[in-house]
Design a protein around this motif. Structure first.
Motif, PDB file in Angstrom:
ATOM      1  N   GLU A  27       1.149   2.723   3.699  1.00 38.72           N
ATOM      2  CA  GLU A  27       1.226   1.869   2.507  1.00 38.72           C
ATOM      3  C   GLU A  27       2.380   0.873   2.646  1.00 38.72           C
ATOM      4  OE1 GLU A  27       0.997   3.895  -1.238  1.00 38.72           O
ATOM      5  OE2 GLU A  27       2.112   2.326  -2.283  1.00 38.72           O
ATOM      6  N   GLU A  28       3.543   1.392   3.043  1.00 38.58           N
ATOM      7  CA  GLU A  28       4.705   0.505   3.174  1.00 38.58           C
ATOM      8  C   GLU A  28       4.498  -0.498   4.308  1.00 38.58           C
ATOM      9  OE1 GLU A  28       6.917   0.333   0.908  1.00 38.58           O
ATOM     10  OE2 GLU A  28       6.020   2.058  -0.088  1.00 38.58           O
ATOM     11  N   ALA A  29       3.891  -0.015   5.400  1.00 38.32           N
ATOM     12  CA  ALA A  29       3.659  -0.917   6.540  1.00 38.32           C
ATOM     13  C   ALA A  29       2.704  -2.040   6.142  1.00 38.32           C
ATOM     14  CB  ALA A  29       3.093  -0.131   7.711  1.00 38.32           C
ATOM     15  N   THR A  30       1.691  -1.691   5.367  1.00 36.79           N
ATOM     16  CA  THR A  30       0.719  -2.712   4.933  1.00 36.79           C
ATOM     17  C   THR A  30       1.384  -3.710   3.990  1.00 36.79           C
ATOM     18  OG1 THR A  30      -1.031  -1.057   5.114  1.00 36.79           O
ATOM     19  CG2 THR A  30      -1.543  -3.047   3.864  1.00 36.79           C
ATOM     20  N   ILE A  31       2.216  -3.189   3.096  1.00 43.38           N
ATOM     21  CA  ILE A  31       2.907  -4.076   2.157  1.00 43.38           C
ATOM     22  C   ILE A  31       3.856  -5.006   2.905  1.00 43.38           C
ATOM     23  CG2 ILE A  31       4.709  -4.057   0.370  1.00 43.38           C
ATOM     24  CD1 ILE A  31       3.152  -1.735  -0.919  1.00 43.38           C
ATOM     25  N   ARG A  33       3.540  -6.089   5.889  1.00 41.21           N
ATOM     26  CA  ARG A  33       2.744  -7.120   6.585  1.00 41.21           C
ATOM     27  C   ARG A  33       2.227  -8.171   5.590  1.00 41.21           C
ATOM     28  NH1 ARG A  33      -2.422  -5.978  10.454  1.00 41.21           N
ATOM     29  NH2 ARG A  33      -2.957  -8.161  10.742  1.00 41.21           N
ATOM     30  N   LEU A  34       1.811  -7.725   4.423  1.00 40.83           N
ATOM     31  CA  LEU A  34       1.328  -8.683   3.422  1.00 40.83           C
ATOM     32  C   LEU A  34       2.465  -9.550   2.895  1.00 40.83           C
ATOM     33  CD1 LEU A  34      -1.242  -6.418   1.542  1.00 40.83           C
ATOM     34  CD2 LEU A  34      -1.765  -8.507   2.795  1.00 40.83           C
ATOM     35  N   ARG A  35       3.672  -8.979   2.860  1.00 42.73           N
ATOM     36  CA  ARG A  35       4.832  -9.811   2.498  1.00 42.73           C
ATOM     37  C   ARG A  35       5.036 -10.894   3.548  1.00 42.73           C
ATOM     38  NH1 ARG A  35       9.146  -5.253   1.282  1.00 42.73           N
ATOM     39  NH2 ARG A  35       8.584  -4.674  -0.832  1.00 42.73           N
ATOM     40  N   MET A  37       2.863 -12.226   5.332  1.00 50.36           N
ATOM     41  CA  MET A  37       1.801 -13.235   5.211  1.00 50.36           C
ATOM     42  C   MET A  37       2.001 -14.111   3.979  1.00 50.36           C
ATOM     43  SD  MET A  37      -1.423 -10.711   6.065  1.00 50.36           S
ATOM     44  CE  MET A  37      -2.652 -11.834   5.421  1.00 50.36           C
ATOM     45  N   VAL A  39       1.516 -13.012   0.962  1.00 51.63           N
ATOM     46  CA  VAL A  39       0.608 -12.572  -0.107  1.00 51.63           C
ATOM     47  C   VAL A  39       1.387 -11.848  -1.197  1.00 51.63           C
ATOM     48  CG1 VAL A  39      -1.322 -11.038  -0.654  1.00 51.63           C
ATOM     49  CG2 VAL A  39      -1.389 -12.415   1.419  1.00 51.63           C
ATOM     50  N   LEU A  40       2.324 -11.000  -0.777  1.00 50.58           N
ATOM     51  CA  LEU A  40       3.079 -10.204  -1.754  1.00 50.58           C
ATOM     52  C   LEU A  40       4.525 -10.665  -1.828  1.00 50.58           C
ATOM     53  CD1 LEU A  40       1.845  -6.577  -1.012  1.00 50.58           C
ATOM     54  CD2 LEU A  40       1.056  -8.150  -2.767  1.00 50.58           C
ATOM     55  N   ARG A  41       5.097 -10.418  -2.967  1.00 54.00           N
ATOM     56  CA  ARG A  41       6.489 -10.789  -3.198  1.00 54.00           C
ATOM     57  C   ARG A  41       7.240  -9.530  -3.617  1.00 54.00           C
ATOM     58  NH1 ARG A  41       5.080 -14.194  -6.429  1.00 54.00           N
ATOM     59  NH2 ARG A  41       4.713 -15.696  -4.799  1.00 54.00           N
ATOM     60  N   PRO A  43       9.307  -6.973  -5.700  1.00 59.06           N
ATOM     61  CA  PRO A  43       9.369  -6.836  -7.152  1.00 59.06           C
ATOM     62  C   PRO A  43      10.620  -7.484  -7.722  1.00 59.06           C
ATOM     63  CG  PRO A  43       8.889  -4.733  -6.114  1.00 59.06           C
ATOM     64  CD  PRO A  43       9.226  -5.686  -5.015  1.00 59.06           C
ATOM     65  N   GLU A 124       4.899 -18.675  -3.286  1.00 55.45           N
ATOM     66  CA  GLU A 124       3.661 -19.005  -3.976  1.00 55.45           C
ATOM     67  C   GLU A 124       3.255 -20.453  -3.763  1.00 55.45           C
ATOM     68  OE1 GLU A 124       0.508 -17.850  -6.519  1.00 55.45           O
ATOM     69  OE2 GLU A 124       1.954 -16.847  -5.240  1.00 55.45           O
TER      70      GLU A 124
ATOM     71  N   ARG B  15       0.484 -14.001  -8.521  1.00 52.95           N
ATOM     72  CA  ARG B  15       1.924 -13.735  -8.624  1.00 52.95           C
ATOM     73  C   ARG B  15       2.494 -12.991  -7.427  1.00 52.95           C
ATOM     74  NH1 ARG B  15       2.043 -11.227 -14.749  1.00 52.95           N
ATOM     75  NH2 ARG B  15       0.401 -12.542 -15.603  1.00 52.95           N
ATOM     76  N   GLY B  16       1.614 -12.603  -6.491  1.00 55.18           N
ATOM     77  CA  GLY B  16       2.114 -11.770  -5.388  1.00 55.18           C
ATOM     78  C   GLY B  16       2.622 -10.433  -5.892  1.00 55.18           C
ATOM     79  N   ASP B  17       1.989  -9.929  -6.940  1.00 57.59           N
ATOM     80  CA  ASP B  17       2.460  -8.730  -7.638  1.00 57.59           C
ATOM     81  C   ASP B  17       2.277  -7.481  -6.762  1.00 57.59           C
ATOM     82  OD1 ASP B  17       2.795  -6.499  -9.285  1.00 57.59           O
ATOM     83  OD2 ASP B  17       2.037  -7.543 -11.043  1.00 57.59           O
ATOM     84  N   GLU B  18       3.408  -6.947  -6.290  1.00 62.23           N
ATOM     85  CA  GLU B  18       3.359  -5.812  -5.370  1.00 62.23           C
ATOM     86  C   GLU B  18       2.858  -4.548  -6.066  1.00 62.23           C
ATOM     87  OE1 GLU B  18       6.704  -5.455  -2.578  1.00 62.23           O
ATOM     88  OE2 GLU B  18       6.661  -3.325  -3.069  1.00 62.23           O
ATOM     89  N   PHE B  21      -0.791  -4.573  -6.172  1.00 62.23           N
ATOM     90  CA  PHE B  21      -1.395  -4.247  -4.877  1.00 62.23           C
ATOM     91  C   PHE B  21      -1.332  -2.741  -4.624  1.00 62.23           C
ATOM     92  CE2 PHE B  21      -1.008  -3.206  -0.408  1.00 62.23           C
ATOM     93  CZ  PHE B  21      -2.246  -3.642   0.026  1.00 62.23           C
ATOM     94  N   ARG B  22      -0.176  -2.129  -4.955  1.00 58.61           N
ATOM     95  CA  ARG B  22      -0.052  -0.682  -4.724  1.00 58.61           C
ATOM     96  C   ARG B  22      -1.145   0.078  -5.481  1.00 58.61           C
ATOM     97  NH1 ARG B  22       4.594   0.993  -2.137  1.00 58.61           N
ATOM     98  NH2 ARG B  22       6.268  -0.537  -2.067  1.00 58.61           N
ATOM     99  N   TYR B  25      -4.300  -0.408  -3.605  1.00 55.45           N
ATOM    100  CA  TYR B  25      -4.229   0.327  -2.339  1.00 55.45           C
ATOM    101  C   TYR B  25      -4.480   1.818  -2.578  1.00 55.45           C
ATOM    102  CZ  TYR B  25      -2.341   2.186   2.026  1.00 55.45           C
ATOM    103  OH  TYR B  25      -2.180   2.859   3.218  1.00 55.45           O
ATOM    104  N   GLN B  52      -5.116  -1.006   7.791  1.00 49.21           N
ATOM    105  CA  GLN B  52      -4.123  -2.053   7.533  1.00 49.21           C
ATOM    106  C   GLN B  52      -4.714  -3.445   7.792  1.00 49.21           C
ATOM    107  OE1 GLN B  52      -0.296  -3.528   9.819  1.00 49.21           O
ATOM    108  NE2 GLN B  52       0.104  -1.552   8.888  1.00 49.21           N
ATOM    109  N   CYS B  56      -5.295  -6.639   5.085  1.00 53.91           N
ATOM    110  CA  CYS B  56      -4.770  -7.996   5.339  1.00 53.91           C
ATOM    111  C   CYS B  56      -5.888  -9.016   5.357  1.00 53.91           C
ATOM    112  CB  CYS B  56      -3.993  -8.022   6.658  1.00 53.91           C
ATOM    113  SG  CYS B  56      -2.473  -7.051   6.579  1.00 53.91           S
TER     114      CYS B  56
END
Lengths: 182, 179
Positions: A27-31, A33-35, A37, A39-41, A43, A124, B15-18, B21-22, B25, B52, B56
């Motif tokens: 989960e953390e590894a995917t997050i 990677r998405l950061r 890219m 995609v994620l920011r 918190p 963004e 918003r890139g809301d983590e 996403f969690r 996921y 993964q 993505c």
């Protein structure tokens, strides 16, 4: 024929499904990677959209590495400038030092006076049409500013960009900078 | 109150809301992981890579997700595509059955687990995908048709044949005879 008129036995189904669940670390590894890219920011980071334009947060990581090699702001350099835009997340295996290749390539260009700058686009992107968000546009990940005598030379330089080796796509655009009104 | 998939997707994209996403996921990954494990032949490590990659790719393409199918169906299709690519890449150096059997199974009933892996590996790709989506992922034939871009009738007939083949393979397995 119904949806399930020939089912496997409960024992067979149980064996087939198994008790598997993804490892917790995934989960953390995917997050992460998405950061990477964009995609994620993280918190707590608040982004205020800028109407009618891209809200870009510049993270000039490559620039930090190659900046010392830049000629003094290319004063007097009249060669055309080209914007090399990078699209598509590079396809790579964990642990590969792909960024080093980008830095090495940029250093070589800078040493030859063929690099005007570079940057990584993060954060963004808001593309607006009046007040309605427009979706579906592919966003660039980063850019290089190339200096070349003509388009052919710029294309040749672009072909060496490591991003192409990693399955990414690049776009080359000539541009000019006009001084703003004084 | 549980937020819908579409609501969470919208929050991630805008918003890139983590945390959104969690939530997505954790809601979908258990099933997607099991799909990947079975599609790939049982290797947890490979399944993790595929999962993964699927997330993505999903978010690269989610701006084009129209909501015409459920997110779950769409994600299932992405996992199948990523698994196919993974298998093709892996096949350049080794075969599917040996790849799946190379990593020792963990947990209870390792012999049974090996039987299942062998039986799945013996199935044609299309049969395996339909069987795994239906019997492991719980997808309906209509959802499988959308995910694999095939007709629902094809999904039904392939499932029936896949089950027959799986039963036959499991019946031939030594541990089945001993049971």
């Amino acid at each position: 024929m119904t949806e399930d008129d020939d089912p496997l036995s409960p024992e067979q189904l149980s064996a087939l499904r198994g008790p598997k669940s993804p490892p917790a670390s995934l989960e953390e590894a995917t997050i992460a990677r998405l950061r990477g890219m964009g995609v994620l920011r993280k918190p707590g980071l608040v982004v205020r959209p800028l109407p009618g334009f891209l809200a870009l947060c510049g993270s000039f990581l490559l620039g930090l590495a190659v900046w010392p090699l830049f000629p003094a702001l290319h004063a007097g350099d009249s060669r055309p400038q080209f914007l090399l835009l990078l699209y598509g997340e590079p396809q790579r295996r964990p642990g590969q030092g792909h960024r080093d290749e980008y830095v090495a390539w940029a250093r070589r260009l800078a040493a030859r006076g063929q690099l005007g700058g570079d940057g990584e686009l993060t954060g963004e992107v808001d593309v607006l049409k009046k007040t309605v968000p427009v979706e579906g546009a592919e966003e660039p990940l980063g850019f290089f500013v190339l200096r070349a005598s003509d388009r052919a030379e710029a294309l040749k330089l672009s072909m060496g960009c490591p991003h192409l080796r990693y399955g990414g796509r690049v776009e080359l655009r000539p541009f000019v900078v006009r001084p703003g009104p004084s | 109150m549980e937020r819908s998939d579409l609501e969470l997707v919208e929050r991630v994209l805008s918003r890139g809301d983590e945390s959104a996403f969690r939530e997505l996921y954790r809601r979908h990954s258990p099933v997607l992981f099991r799909l990947a494990v079975r599609l790939l032949g049982g290797s947890d490590s490979d399944a993790g890579d595929v999962l993964q990659e699927a997330w993505c790719r999903a978010f690269e393409g989610l701006r084009r997700f129209s909501g015409g199918s459920s997110l779950r169906t769409w994600l299932g299709g992405v996992v199948v595509n990523c698994s196919r690519e993974h298998i093709r890449t892996r096949a350049q150096s080794r075969s599917l059955p040996s790849a799946g059997l190379a990593s020792p199974p963990a947990g209870p009933g390792p012999e049974r687990e090996m039987d299942v892996r062998r039986a799945l590996a013996a199935l044609p790709e299309g049969f395996r995908e339909v069987l795994v989506l239906h019997d492991v992922g719980g997808y309906t034939h209509e959802e499988i048709a959308l995910a694999l871009d095939i007709a629902p009738g094809t999904s039904k007939s392939q499932l029936s044949r896949a089950r027959r083949a799986l039963r036959s393979e499991l019946a031939d397995a030594p541990s089945e005879e001993q049971a």
